[in-house]
Enzyme design. Structure first.
Site, PDB file in Angstrom:
ATOM      1  N   CYS A 166     -15.070   1.035   6.461  1.00 24.54           N
ATOM      2  CA  CYS A 166     -16.542   0.315   6.199  1.00 24.54           C
ATOM      3  C   CYS A 166     -16.183  -1.437   5.168  1.00 24.54           C
ATOM      4  O   CYS A 166     -15.776  -1.319   4.603  1.00 24.54           O
ATOM      5  CB  CYS A 166     -17.821   1.398   5.101  1.00 24.54           C
ATOM      6  SG  CYS A 166     -19.090   0.469   4.374  1.00 24.54           S
ATOM      7  N   CYS A 214     -24.677  -0.534  -0.756  1.00 22.73           N
ATOM      8  CA  CYS A 214     -23.865  -0.079  -0.611  1.00 22.73           C
ATOM      9  C   CYS A 214     -24.815   0.981  -0.510  1.00 22.73           C
ATOM     10  O   CYS A 214     -25.455   2.186  -0.851  1.00 22.73           O
ATOM     11  CB  CYS A 214     -23.233   0.187  -1.855  1.00 22.73           C
ATOM     12  SG  CYS A 214     -21.551   1.842  -1.760  1.00 22.73           S
ATOM     13  N   CYS A 232     -17.706   6.446  -1.518  1.00 28.98           N
ATOM     14  CA  CYS A 232     -17.178   5.714  -0.176  1.00 28.98           C
ATOM     15  C   CYS A 232     -17.412   5.997   0.995  1.00 28.98           C
ATOM     16  O   CYS A 232     -16.472   6.728   1.356  1.00 28.98           O
ATOM     17  CB  CYS A 232     -16.086   4.681  -0.756  1.00 28.98           C
ATOM     18  SG  CYS A 232     -16.023   3.285   0.062  1.00 28.98           S
ATOM     19  N   CYS A 249     -18.508 -14.282  -9.854  1.00 23.51           N
ATOM     20  CA  CYS A 249     -19.208 -13.171  -9.129  1.00 23.51           C
ATOM     21  C   CYS A 249     -20.718 -13.360  -9.939  1.00 23.51           C
ATOM     22  O   CYS A 249     -22.152 -12.966  -8.868  1.00 23.51           O
ATOM     23  CB  CYS A 249     -18.825 -11.756 -10.001  1.00 23.51           C
ATOM     24  SG  CYS A 249     -17.850 -11.279  -7.903  1.00 23.51           S
ATOM     25  N   CYS A 302     -24.707 -12.122  -9.507  1.00 22.10           N
ATOM     26  CA  CYS A 302     -24.603 -11.190  -7.823  1.00 22.10           C
ATOM     27  C   CYS A 302     -24.400 -10.157  -8.094  1.00 22.10           C
ATOM     28  O   CYS A 302     -23.849  -9.269  -8.838  1.00 22.10           O
ATOM     29  CB  CYS A 302     -24.111 -12.083  -7.287  1.00 22.10           C
ATOM     30  SG  CYS A 302     -23.944 -11.427  -5.692  1.00 22.10           S
ATOM     31  N   CYS A 345     -23.176  -6.382  -3.051  1.00 16.50           N
ATOM     32  CA  CYS A 345     -22.214  -5.520  -3.136  1.00 16.50           C
ATOM     33  C   CYS A 345     -23.135  -4.059  -3.485  1.00 16.50           C
ATOM     34  O   CYS A 345     -22.970  -2.923  -2.386  1.00 16.50           O
ATOM     35  CB  CYS A 345     -21.313  -5.677  -3.317  1.00 16.50           C
ATOM     36  SG  CYS A 345     -20.982  -5.699  -4.708  1.00 16.50           S
ATOM     37  N   CYS A 398     -19.968  -3.934   1.828  1.00 14.50           N
ATOM     38  CA  CYS A 398     -19.317  -4.184   0.358  1.00 14.50           C
ATOM     39  C   CYS A 398     -18.618  -6.199   0.529  1.00 14.50           C
ATOM     40  O   CYS A 398     -19.514  -6.533  -0.419  1.00 14.50           O
ATOM     41  CB  CYS A 398     -18.922  -3.699  -0.597  1.00 14.50           C
ATOM     42  SG  CYS A 398     -17.587  -3.239  -0.334  1.00 14.50           S
ATOM     43  N   CYS A 454     -21.067 -10.154  -0.015  1.00 13.67           N
ATOM     44  CA  CYS A 454     -20.555 -11.117  -0.698  1.00 13.67           C
ATOM     45  C   CYS A 454     -20.658 -12.528   0.126  1.00 13.67           C
ATOM     46  O   CYS A 454     -19.965 -13.333   1.500  1.00 13.67           O
ATOM     47  CB  CYS A 454     -19.055 -10.367  -0.640  1.00 13.67           C
ATOM     48  SG  CYS A 454     -18.777 -11.519  -1.772  1.00 13.67           S
ATOM     49  N   ASP A 485       0.810  -1.074   0.300  1.00 10.79           N
ATOM     50  CA  ASP A 485       0.499   0.026   0.188  1.00 10.79           C
ATOM     51  C   ASP A 485       1.208   1.529  -0.184  1.00 10.79           C
ATOM     52  O   ASP A 485       0.216   2.389   0.220  1.00 10.79           O
ATOM     53  CB  ASP A 485      -0.749   0.158   0.880  1.00 10.79           C
ATOM     54  CG  ASP A 485      -1.773  -0.362   0.910  1.00 10.79           C
ATOM     55  OD1 ASP A 485      -2.328  -0.884  -0.159  1.00 10.79           O
ATOM     56  OD2 ASP A 485      -2.767  -0.259   2.237  1.00 10.79           O
TER      57      ASP A 485
END
Length: 312
Positions: free
Chosen positions: A241, A198, A214, A188, A191, A194, A244, A248, A134
């Site tokens: 948060c 949100c 977000c 996915c 689906c 998510c 999402c 899942c 990161d």
């Protein structure tokens, strides 16, 4: 030893050591220009989906080509480290994203990456490389997907069939040629949980997240006042948060992590809303001395809590 045998041997050695060091998964991709990502990233930035995160505008070329970060880079070694907690917060509490329950992951993972790079140099030879958590312009989810560690879901998180998405992603970019893993299928399907869940409509379309909408952006990255138009939409999230991810279906396979440094502080887990609201700077610094919450800081946390109080 011929070239192919050497690549296979070194690949096996690196993956084996990564697991020994505590990583859950290790995959490898060829260090190359991310041709498909270039127009996506450019469009995302042009549409100001990074909000006030101006650092995202920097080093555009480096984000797309690891060979600009490490001379003569040949391989991107991607690693996953599970952070799913064994215990949850008090039900009567302001919510903290699960990744922040324990010690700052940058510190924990950087140490493991340093050990892995040292191992490579000691057991393979003069290999040059850099470790990333990161902290540099690396599209970690893209590289992990290319290395077969999962697929990027509609919420833009990397999803793994075996452990869901509650994990950190890290990389070693090295100038050693290895055997490369194949990418995996997108599971996915149809689906949209998510997207539907949100509360700020940050997932504007499948696989596209407007970062400036977000809750994690508002509570961590944004230094200004939180906009009044998102009042009543935070569902008590004070730092980050997980909505999402929590909805899942693939996260039903999440298992508690085995990293001692990620064990949550009992004081934090037991805090109720009143204790959060009354927290002093001294207590904050004591409980969250080595926590990701240091990113927003005491003043940022108090701003978030005041916003939530006014919203309730």
């Amino acid at each position: 030893m011929n070239k192919d045998n050497a690549k296979a041997k070194y690949t096996h050695l690196i993956k084996e050591e990564a697991i020994r060091l505590g990583f859950d998964y290790c995959g490898i991709a060829k260090a190359d220009f991310l041709e498909d990502e270039a127009p996506r990233l450019e469009k995302w930035l042009l549409n100001n989906m990074h909000g006030k995160m101006v650092y995202m505008e920097n080093h555009f070329d480096k984000r797309l080509d690891p060979r600009l970060l490490v001379d003569d880079a040949k391989s991107v070694v991607s690693l996953l480290l599970n952070y799913y907690p064994s215990q949850q917060q008090n039900e009567d509490a302001y919510k903290i994203s699960k990744y922040a329950y324990g010690r700052d992951y940058h510190l924990v993972i950087k140490e493991k990456l340093k050990d892995l790079l040292s191992f490579i140099k000691e057991n393979i030879g003069e290999v040059n490389g850099r470790a990333f958590v990161d902290s540099a312009p690396v599209l970690d989810k893209v590289w992990a997907a290319k290395a077969g560690l999962g697929w990027i879901g509609k919420n833009s998180n990397l999803l793994n069939k075996n452990i869901g998405s509650f994990f950190f992603i890290a990389e070693l970019i090295i100038d050693l040629e290895l055997d490369y893993d194949a990418s995996v299928h997108d599971y996915c399907g149809t689906c949209t949980r998510c997207i539907d869940a949100c509360p700020t409509d940050a997932i504007i379309s499948p696989f596209v997240v407007d970062g400036s909408k977000c809750i994690s952006y508002f509570t961590i990255e944004l230094r200004d006042a939180i906009p009044i138009e998102v009042k009543d939409k935070f569902d008590d999230w004070a730092f980050g948060c997980d909505i999402c991810q929590d909805v899942c279906p693939w996260n039903r396979f999440s298992k508690p992590n085995k990293t001692p440094e990620f064990i949550a502080d009992d004081n934090m887990l037991s805090m109720n809303k009143q204790e959060w609201e009354e927290i002093t700077e001294d207590v904050f610094n004591k409980i969250f001395a080595n926590s990701p919450l240091k990113r927003t800081g005491y003043k940022g946390l108090k701003r978030n809590l005041e916003f939530l109080k006014k919203s309730s």
